[in-house]
Scaffold this active site. Structure first.
Site, PDB file in Angstrom:
ATOM      1  N   ASP A  66       0.836  -1.196   0.000  1.00  0.00           N
ATOM      2  CA  ASP A  66       0.000   0.000   0.000  1.00  0.00           C
ATOM      3  C   ASP A  66       0.878   1.256   0.000  1.00  0.00           C
ATOM      4  OD1 ASP A  66      -2.873   0.863   0.402  1.00  0.00           O
ATOM      5  OD2 ASP A  66      -1.974   1.885   2.120  1.00  0.00           O
ATOM      6  N   GLU A 121       2.030  -0.228  -4.885  1.00  0.00           N
ATOM      7  CA  GLU A 121       1.016   0.743  -5.298  1.00  0.00           C
ATOM      8  C   GLU A 121       1.730   2.071  -5.468  1.00  0.00           C
ATOM      9  OE1 GLU A 121      -3.118   2.968  -3.985  1.00  0.00           O
ATOM     10  OE2 GLU A 121      -1.602   2.530  -2.490  1.00  0.00           O
TER      11      GLU A 121
HETATM   12  C1  NOJ Z   1      -4.446   2.969  -0.818  1.00  0.00           C
HETATM   13  C2  NOJ Z   1      -5.579   1.997  -0.710  1.00  0.00           C
HETATM   14  O1  NOJ Z   1      -5.757   1.349  -1.943  1.00  0.00           O
HETATM   15  C3  NOJ Z   1      -6.778   2.790  -0.264  1.00  0.00           C
HETATM   16  O2  NOJ Z   1      -7.965   2.045  -0.365  1.00  0.00           O
HETATM   17  C4  NOJ Z   1      -6.536   3.263   1.142  1.00  0.00           C
HETATM   18  O3  NOJ Z   1      -7.600   4.075   1.569  1.00  0.00           O
HETATM   19  C5  NOJ Z   1      -5.235   4.068   1.222  1.00  0.00           C
HETATM   20  N1  NOJ Z   1      -4.161   3.467   0.496  1.00  0.00           N
HETATM   21  C6  NOJ Z   1      -4.803   4.185   2.644  1.00  0.00           C
HETATM   22  O4  NOJ Z   1      -4.319   2.956   3.099  1.00  0.00           O
END
Ligand code: NOJ
Length: 542
Positions: free
Chosen positions: A216, A279
């Site tokens: 993440d 990500e």
């Molecule tokens: C990215 C995640 O995909 C999202 O859903 C989340 O709210 C934020 N990061 C915080 O963790």
């Protein structure tokens, strides 16, 4: 293709000793709350995923990535974790996870977990301890700062879900930093104890048999140690998300983050064939840095260009493909993403006909594809009545296009009450899309297009692993070749709702999207509106 506007790009076929599963395979993202409920509480669970592995195998994907299922107060639906090494009772228990891993492996499917290292929940014992006092042994595990000289937040840093990224802890008179909600304090990755504890989390799951992690907000993990103000963004459009007023120069994509990613990768390297996915919402030149020096970073830094691009036209897509291929470092393996739980559904962004074209692209471009659950049904954004809104981002800044509930509604397995998803009341309302069972029986459905494309990838390894070449544009038609020693295929997609002439090499149509065309082609042809073709070339030129 012929014509003045031909663009050419060549990429060498994969020459690694043997392709890894994450290069050959296709990843399917499951948002667990919305996939399959077995407990009747209206929220999906781990037993539900295990139950539906048969479907995923039938569909033809190779790996599943499951969004967070760890214990969590659920203020950000699992992205606020209070225990990294257990399962939230809402989803089941560790035994259910073990059963899921075993069942997936028994079917030849890999299992990827979400790993959320940037922040914990404020209910995590680490943070509970950290906020006890300035003298707490875990004080430095989070990012604490005194108020600014004149009082107030230490600097101008903004949270991604609106407002200041700093929250005052009244008891100690100090502020803690949170990239997202105040209930999601950021860990201090400059602290070696934090690193060690978080690497132990990776090992815990690797030893249980998981095949990799989607990390993440990988690019946010390190913040400027001088706490400098972020500059204003001159391109900010008033009315947009308040976070966008500033350029996150000092809060994201800091150089030191690369070292952490390399350390994570080193942990994975102690186990065979594991994958590290990042990500990363970054421009291509910055994105590719996350492969790391000599491939020491993420194997798949998520490539969101098809998901974030403005508009949808052949020329722009061609340019994206070419720029991306050129930017990849030696040995860097490409990947493509069309949707996820944070972005509007592809079928809503570009319409249902072009969503089929996008599917054809996703599954024929060079690189690992990631499918977001429900996109294979052509699901569109569900309209969420005001009273049913659940997403904290939308609730904090209503109407700023932050709301993510529309793309998170439950999977539709069959017609009728509960949609085969739940016997209870679903946690988000159902959409009106055509359910899986009806699409399964319709040879022209989106679902069967996905399934046929996935089958083609297995039949022709050139589609999964071969080179990409001759990326060309003719009017609204984008075309390119995929080839390896065994076969050459030409993909032609019409990105517009009107006919367009294009040229093709002599070959046999293997699959058509939005048309019933089949048989042989040679030389020129006119693609009908929204038509897509995969053509097996008769003769491969030397
Ligand atoms: C990215 C995640 O995909 C999202 O859903 C989340 O709210 C934020 N990061 C915080 O963790």
């Amino acid at each position: 293709m012929t014509g003045d506007n031909v663009i050419s790009a060549v990429a060498a076929p994969n020459r690694a000793p043997g392709p890894a599963w994450w290069q050959k395979g296709v990843i399917y993202q499951i948002y667990p709350r919305s996939f399959q409920d077995t407990g009747g509480d209206g929220t999906g669970d781990l037993k539900g995923i295990t139950k539906r592995l048969e479907y995923l195998q039938w569909l033809g994907v190779d790996a599943i990535w499951v969004s967070p299922v760890y214990p969590s107060p659920m203020t950000d639906f699992g992205y606020d974790i209070s225990d990294y090494t257990d399962i939230d009772p809402l989803f089941g228990g560790l035994a259910d996870m073990d059963a899921l891993i075993a069942a997936a492996h028994a079917r030849g499917l890999k299992l990827i977990l979400d790993y959320v290292p940037n922040h914990t929940s404020d209910q995590h014992p680490w943070f509970v301890e950290s906020r006890k006092s300035r003298m707490s042994p875990k004080r430095d595990w989070y990012i604490w700062h005194d108020p600014a000289a004149g009082g107030g937040a230490p600097n101008n840093w903004l949270g991604n879900f609106g407002g200041s990224a700093w929250t005052l802890d009244e008891a100690s008179g100090s502020y803690y930093y949170h990239s997202f909600l105040p209930t999601q304090p950021d860990l201090n990755w400059r602290n070696p104890q934090v690193r060690a504890a978080m690497f132990n989390v990776l090992k815990f799951w690797l030893e249980r048999g998981v095949d990799g992690f989607r990390v993440d907000v990988m690019w946010m993990m390190i913040k400027d140690d001088q706490f400098r103000d972020n500059p204003r963004d001159p391109n900010y459009v008033p009315g947009g998300s308040s976070h966008d007023r500033l350029i996150p120069l000092y809060t994201a994509d800091r150089p030191e983050v690369q070292g952490i990613v390399a350390e994570m990768r080193a942990v994975l390297n102690e186990f065979a064939e594991r994958v590290l996915i990042g990500e990363l919402y970054l421009p291509v030149d910055r994105l590719v840095a996350y492969y790391g020096a000599d491939g020491s970073g993420a194997q798949l830094p998520f490539n969101f260009q098809l998901l974030t691009m403005q508009g949808w036209d052949a020329q722009t897509i061609a340019q994206i493909i070419i720029n991306y291929e050129r930017a990849l470092p030696p040995g860097g393996w490409p990947n493509w993403v069309l949707g996820n739980h944070d972005r509007p559904r592809i079928a809503s962004r570009i319409g249902p006909a072009q969503a089929r074209i996008a599917a054809m692209l996703l599954l024929t471009l060079r690189g690992t594809p990631t499918i977001y659950m429900g996109d294979e049904l052509g699901m569109v954004n569900t309209v969420i009545p005001q009273a049913d809104i659940r997403d904290p981002a939308e609730l904090r800044e209503p109407g700023k296009n932050l709301g993510r509930d529309p793309e998170r509604t439950p999977f539709l397995w069959q017609p009728g009450p509960g949609a085969g998803f739940t016997t209870g009341r679903p946690w988000l309302p159902f959409g009106n899309d055509t359910p899986m069972s009806m699409q399964r029986d319709d040879p022209h459905s989106m679902l069967n297009l996905y399934r046929q494309m996935l089958a083609l990838r297995r039949r022709y390894p050139a589609l999964a692993l071969g080179a990409v070449e001759a990326v060309g544009v003719s009017g609204s038609v984008l075309s390119f070749l995929r080839w390896d020693g065994g076969a050459a295929l030409q993909i032609l997609v019409n990105t517009a709702d009107q006919d367009c002439a294009a040229s093709t090499q002599a070959g046999q149509i293997l699959l058509a999207a939005n048309s019933a065309r089949n048989g042989a082609v040679s030389g020129g042809l006119t693609l009908t509106a929204n038509e897509g073709l995969v053509v097996l070339i008769d003769e491969v030129a030397d």
